[in-house]
Design a protein around this motif. Structure first.
Motif, PDB file in Angstrom:
ATOM      1  N   GLY A 101     -46.681 -66.050 -79.643  1.00  0.00           N
ATOM      2  CA  GLY A 101     -47.162 -65.281 -78.490  1.00  0.00           C
ATOM      3  C   GLY A 101     -46.190 -65.372 -77.334  1.00  0.00           C
ATOM      4  N   VAL A 102     -46.620 -64.954 -76.146  1.00  0.00           N
ATOM      5  CA  VAL A 102     -45.745 -64.942 -74.974  1.00  0.00           C
ATOM      6  C   VAL A 102     -45.188 -66.341 -74.736  1.00  0.00           C
ATOM      7  CG1 VAL A 102     -45.663 -64.661 -72.472  1.00  0.00           C
ATOM      8  CG2 VAL A 102     -46.863 -62.966 -73.872  1.00  0.00           C
ATOM      9  N   SER A 103     -43.860 -66.417 -74.708  1.00  0.00           N
ATOM     10  CA  SER A 103     -43.208 -67.715 -74.501  1.00  0.00           C
ATOM     11  C   SER A 103     -41.986 -67.606 -73.589  1.00  0.00           C
ATOM     12  CB  SER A 103     -42.786 -68.303 -75.847  1.00  0.00           C
ATOM     13  OG  SER A 103     -41.990 -67.377 -76.570  1.00  0.00           O
ATOM     14  N   HIS A 104     -41.675 -66.391 -73.137  1.00  0.00           N
ATOM     15  CA  HIS A 104     -40.532 -66.200 -72.257  1.00  0.00           C
ATOM     16  C   HIS A 104     -40.820 -65.019 -71.342  1.00  0.00           C
ATOM     17  CE1 HIS A 104     -36.486 -66.659 -70.838  1.00  0.00           C
ATOM     18  NE2 HIS A 104     -36.192 -65.395 -71.110  1.00  0.00           N
ATOM     19  N   ALA A 105     -40.285 -65.087 -70.115  1.00  0.00           N
ATOM     20  CA  ALA A 105     -40.550 -64.027 -69.141  1.00  0.00           C
ATOM     21  C   ALA A 105     -39.331 -63.799 -68.271  1.00  0.00           C
ATOM     22  CB  ALA A 105     -41.743 -64.419 -68.272  1.00  0.00           C
ATOM     23  N   GLY A 106     -39.272 -62.613 -67.706  1.00  0.00           N
ATOM     24  CA  GLY A 106     -38.211 -62.268 -66.775  1.00  0.00           C
ATOM     25  C   GLY A 106     -38.700 -61.232 -65.789  1.00  0.00           C
ATOM     26  N   ILE A 107     -37.801 -60.828 -64.906  1.00  0.00           N
ATOM     27  CA  ILE A 107     -38.107 -59.830 -63.886  1.00  0.00           C
ATOM     28  C   ILE A 107     -37.232 -58.610 -64.138  1.00  0.00           C
ATOM     29  CG2 ILE A 107     -38.143 -59.312 -61.418  1.00  0.00           C
ATOM     30  CD1 ILE A 107     -38.124 -62.417 -60.961  1.00  0.00           C
ATOM     31  N   TYR A 108     -37.869 -57.473 -64.341  1.00  0.00           N
ATOM     32  CA  TYR A 108     -37.116 -56.237 -64.529  1.00  0.00           C
ATOM     33  C   TYR A 108     -36.422 -55.891 -63.215  1.00  0.00           C
ATOM     34  CZ  TYR A 108     -35.911 -51.530 -65.969  1.00  0.00           C
ATOM     35  OH  TYR A 108     -35.208 -50.401 -66.299  1.00  0.00           O
ATOM     36  N   ILE A 109     -35.120 -55.596 -63.278  1.00  0.00           N
ATOM     37  CA  ILE A 109     -34.369 -55.303 -62.047  1.00  0.00           C
ATOM     38  C   ILE A 109     -33.832 -53.874 -62.017  1.00  0.00           C
ATOM     39  CG2 ILE A 109     -33.798 -57.701 -61.530  1.00  0.00           C
ATOM     40  CD1 ILE A 109     -31.006 -57.171 -62.754  1.00  0.00           C
ATOM     41  N   GLY A 110     -34.154 -53.094 -63.028  1.00  0.00           N
ATOM     42  CA  GLY A 110     -33.720 -51.695 -63.066  1.00  0.00           C
ATOM     43  C   GLY A 110     -32.573 -51.486 -64.035  1.00  0.00           C
ATOM     44  N   ASP A 111     -32.304 -50.230 -64.346  1.00  0.00           N
ATOM     45  CA  ASP A 111     -31.207 -49.836 -65.243  1.00  0.00           C
ATOM     46  C   ASP A 111     -31.256 -50.554 -66.588  1.00  0.00           C
ATOM     47  OD1 ASP A 111     -30.150 -48.078 -63.320  1.00  0.00           O
ATOM     48  OD2 ASP A 111     -29.073 -49.726 -62.350  1.00  0.00           O
ATOM     49  N   GLY A 112     -32.461 -50.800 -67.081  1.00  0.00           N
ATOM     50  CA  GLY A 112     -32.611 -51.428 -68.391  1.00  0.00           C
ATOM     51  C   GLY A 112     -32.282 -52.907 -68.413  1.00  0.00           C
ATOM     52  N   GLN A 113     -32.226 -53.544 -67.255  1.00  0.00           N
ATOM     53  CA  GLN A 113     -31.864 -54.965 -67.183  1.00  0.00           C
ATOM     54  C   GLN A 113     -33.004 -55.813 -66.630  1.00  0.00           C
ATOM     55  OE1 GLN A 113     -28.329 -54.627 -64.676  1.00  0.00           O
ATOM     56  NE2 GLN A 113     -27.083 -55.014 -66.496  1.00  0.00           N
ATOM     57  N   PHE A 114     -32.998 -57.082 -67.034  1.00  0.00           N
ATOM     58  CA  PHE A 114     -33.954 -58.025 -66.479  1.00  0.00           C
ATOM     59  C   PHE A 114     -33.251 -59.346 -66.208  1.00  0.00           C
ATOM     60  CE2 PHE A 114     -34.004 -59.041 -70.938  1.00  0.00           C
ATOM     61  CZ  PHE A 114     -34.400 -60.368 -71.062  1.00  0.00           C
TER      62      PHE A 114
END
Length: 156
Positions: A101-114
Motif C-alpha cells: 500500500g501507500v509507502s512513499h509520497a511527494g509533492i507535485y510541482i508541475g510539468d510532470g515532476q514531483f
C-alpha cells in the motif's frame, strides 16, 4: 458606540495588513523545494538535518500553515482525491514502493515532476513518468485551499 466601531475597524485593518505581509513572506513552492533539494534522507526525519518522505512534505507545508498528518499513509487519506490528469502544483502524490500500500509520497510541482525525499538520494525532483514511479503510483490528494494554492505558486 462610535468608539467601538472605530476600534473594530482599526483592528480589522491591522489584521488585514498583517495577514497580507504573512502571505508575501511565504516562498513560492518551487523556491521552498529548491531550498532543501539535496537534504539527506533520514527515517523519521522532519528537519533540514534529514527528511523522510512525509517529513519533507510536513516541512514544506508548514511554511503555508497547512497541517497534515505525520505519515504518508495518513496523508493519503487527507484532502480531496485528484486524478493524475488534473494534478496541479502543491498536490500530494502517493506511491506503493513496498508492495503493502501507500509507502512513499511527494509533492507535485508541475510539468510532470514531483519533489520527494528518496531513501537512496535524499530530497530530489523526479518525473512522474519515470518507469519506477509510474508503475507504483497509487493516488493524489489536494490538501490546500485556493488561497494557499495561490501563495504556493507565487500569486500572493
Amino acid at each position: 458606540m462610535k468608539k467601538v466601531v472605530v476600534s473594530l475597524l482599526g483592528a480589522l485593518m491591522l489584521f488585514v495588513s498583517i495577514t497580507g505581509v504573512a502571505f508575501a513572506d511565504r516562498p513560492d513552492l518551487r523556491d521552498a523545494v529548491d531550498e532543501v533539494v539535496g537534504t539527506p534522507y533520514k527515517w523519521g526525519g522532519t528537519t533540514t538535518a534529514g527528511f523522510d518522505c512525509s517529513g519533507f512534505i510536513l516541512h514544506i507545508f508548514n511554511q503555508y500553515n497547512v497541517e497534515l498528518p505525520r505519515t504518508s499513509r495518513s496523508q493519503a487519506e487527507t484532502g480531496t482525491r485528484v486524478t493524475k490528469d488534473n494534478l496541479r502544483p502543491g498536490d500530494l502524490v502517493f506511491f506503493n514502493t513496498s508492495g503493502k500500500g501507500v509507502s512513499h509520497a511527494g509533492i507535485y510541482i508541475g510539468d510532470g515532476q514531483f519533489a520527494h525525499s528518496s531513501s537512496s538520494r535524499g530530497v530530489r525532483i523526479s518525473n512522474m513518468s519515470d518507469t519506477y514511479y509510474e508503475k507504483r503510483y497509487v493516488t493524489a490528494r489536494r490538501v490546500v485551499s485556493e488561497e494557499d494554492y495561490k501563495a504556493m505558486i507565487g500569486n500572493n
